[in-house]
Design a protein around this motif. Sequence first.
Motif, short mmCIF file in Angstrom:
data_model
loop_
_atom_site.label_atom_id
_atom_site.label_comp_id
_atom_site.label_asym_id
_atom_site.label_seq_id
_atom_site.Cartn_x
_atom_site.Cartn_y
_atom_site.Cartn_z
N PHE A 42 47.48 34.23 35.89
CA PHE A 42 47.33 35.28 34.87
C PHE A 42 46.18 36.24 35.19
CE2 PHE A 42 49.48 32.97 31.01
CZ PHE A 42 50.71 33.42 31.45
N GLU A 43 45.08 35.69 35.69
CA GLU A 43 43.94 36.57 36.00
C GLU A 43 44.32 37.55 37.12
OE1 GLU A 43 41.10 36.91 34.28
OE2 GLU A 43 40.58 38.56 35.63
N GLN A 44 44.99 37.01 38.16
CA GLN A 44 45.39 37.90 39.25
C GLN A 44 46.39 38.96 38.79
OE1 GLN A 44 45.75 34.10 41.17
NE2 GLN A 44 45.79 35.14 43.15
N MET A 45 47.30 38.55 37.92
CA MET A 45 48.28 39.53 37.41
C MET A 45 47.56 40.61 36.61
SD MET A 45 51.28 37.04 36.13
CE MET A 45 51.92 35.74 37.15
N TYR A 46 46.57 40.17 35.85
CA TYR A 46 45.81 41.14 35.07
C TYR A 46 45.10 42.12 36.00
CZ TYR A 46 42.33 43.22 32.07
OH TYR A 46 41.57 44.14 31.41
N GLN A 47 44.51 41.58 37.07
CA GLN A 47 43.83 42.46 38.04
C GLN A 47 44.82 43.42 38.68
OE1 GLN A 47 40.70 42.78 38.12
NE2 GLN A 47 40.22 40.96 36.90
N ALA A 48 46.03 42.92 38.97
CA ALA A 48 47.06 43.79 39.56
C ALA A 48 47.41 44.93 38.60
CB ALA A 48 48.30 42.98 39.91
N ALA A 49 47.45 44.60 37.30
CA ALA A 49 47.77 45.62 36.30
C ALA A 49 46.65 46.66 36.22
CB ALA A 49 48.00 44.97 34.94
N GLU A 50 45.41 46.19 36.26
CA GLU A 50 44.29 47.15 36.24
C GLU A 50 44.33 48.05 37.47
OE1 GLU A 50 40.26 46.13 35.56
OE2 GLU A 50 40.59 45.73 33.42
N ALA A 51 44.71 47.43 38.60
CA ALA A 51 44.79 48.22 39.83
C ALA A 51 45.83 49.34 39.67
CB ALA A 51 45.15 47.31 41.02
#
Length: 560
Positions: free
Chosen positions: A103-112
């Motif tokens: 989830f954290e990585q997906m969130y970072q991908a979304a911010e990117a």
Amino acid sequence: MEKEVVSRNFIEQYIDQDLKEGVYTGVCTRFPPEPNGYLHIGHAKSILLNYGLAKEYGGQFNLRFDDTNPAKEETEFVESIQRDIEWLGVDWKEHLYFASDYFEQMYQAAEALIKKGKAYVCDLSAEEIREYRGTLKEPGKESPYRNRSVEENLDLFRRMRAGEFEDGSRVLRAKIDMASPNINMRDPVIYRIAHLSHQRQGDAWCIYPMYDFAHPIEDAIEGITHSICTLEFEDHRPLYDWSIRETADDMHYPSTPRQIEFAKLYLTNVVTGKRYIKKLVADGVVDGWDDPRLVTIAALKRRGYTPESIQRFVELCGVAKANSSVDYAQLEFCIRDDLKLKAPRMMAVLDPVKLVIDNYPDGQVEYLDAPNNKDNEALGSRKIPFAKELYIEREDFMENPPRKYFRMYPGNEVRLMYAYFVKCTDIEKDADGNVTVIHCTYDPASRGGESPDGRKVKGTIHWVAAPTAFEAECRLYENLIDEEKGVYNEDGSMNLNPDSLKIMEHCYLEPALADAKAYDTYQFVRNGFFNADAKLSEPGRPVFGRVVSLKSSFKLPKGN
Ligand code: ATP
Ligand code: MG
């Protein structure tokens, strides 16, 4: 060698080519179940396909729970899924993963994406988003929030994560193309707000990624090379590729997976969809996800299917690019063929009527030899008790038989399997005219069922000795729902087969069957394969269910 190449399925051909062209140096596949129900026969196909490919190419197979929707997911399902996959003979080794761990990585991908101007926070309601999306014929309309600044989007998205907004008030959308001919590309929602506890993450999150965004990222994070899914995702493939491509620079994925679609497995006369099975369970039509009439893996196991029979079935089905239904008889063929030599053949009378041998000594019990499986000597033999009073199958007697009826009728001589020739002499009936006792005489010279003088009998019937018989319940099954006739009736009720479960309460079995333990499987001669039901049997009191009848309408195609 040539034959080898021709018989490779289209997925193997793609992989062969990818490896040859150096697109990938190895193969990594996965099975990504959502833990919102039990696995069924369709999933078995996907599991064995993915696992089989990993093994064939010396690659890796991951079991990954796609647990991104806390509303429907439960730990019970996470556990049942692992149990069922293991039972199928699949070993995921240390490669057990959970999408929620990313989830954290997906969130970072979304911010990117936001920072690149490729995603925006949209305040339209779900209904408005649907209206703005357009149709197959008409392009969509751009959201008034589409041109928010990067700063505003970042701020709003972070506040979404922080829990400042209510469910449904805002979403994060990919900024792609509202005029795309592919509706999936018209600024799809990639994050939603849902104040729900997650079974693994607790209350750590109140925003959850949508499947079409989460799934490709999960695959890419794990280094999946070939992401094999079913046909309904074909139109989603451009979004799958977009999600990985647009986040790759920031996420440094170990691979760029390739999505390949194949046709779902459907069976004739059976509901395979999780949704339908769930309803049958919830409505109490069946006694749980493992009811022997269902085609969940747990149900097939309880019914008496073996992992080998399911592997064989999946192999026979092959891999196709177009949807079609496989005949349910093909599944039955596979278990019948698997049990044919493995299962001991015993005698059980399901619908008994008494047979009295008038010239047999009163009170005598003798023991006759019977092979446990005449086609498999390794299973040995046993002694079966025989006595003056026996039970035979009610349908093995007719007072007024039609032509070509070779079983028991007044004046006719038949063979009692492994025992003697007997000739029917008389019958007794109750007040309603039902036969209650059949009388006969036996020929002591025909012991073992051998003709003493070359005279022939046309019928051989099975029997159980009354004094030693073991009384037990046997269950016969038919399909629950004929999917081809429609799962639902016009009034919205399910189109159930009233005869799907037939309980025979007073069956008489050979005494040896009293020791049957859960899952023990036998052939009851002439009646089919039966096993001791794992849920209903108690020690010394097995309840039997029919795995499959003996007759088949399916023929193996040439070359198998
Ligand atoms: P259902 O269609 O029964 O509701 P699902 O697709 O929602 O099942 P998931 O847990 O999301 O269930 O599926 C896990 C994987 O199993 C997916 O990759 C899906 O494509 C595959 N799968 C589901 N049903 C079938 C089927 N009938 N034949 C082959 N593969 C299937
Ligand atoms: Mg699904």
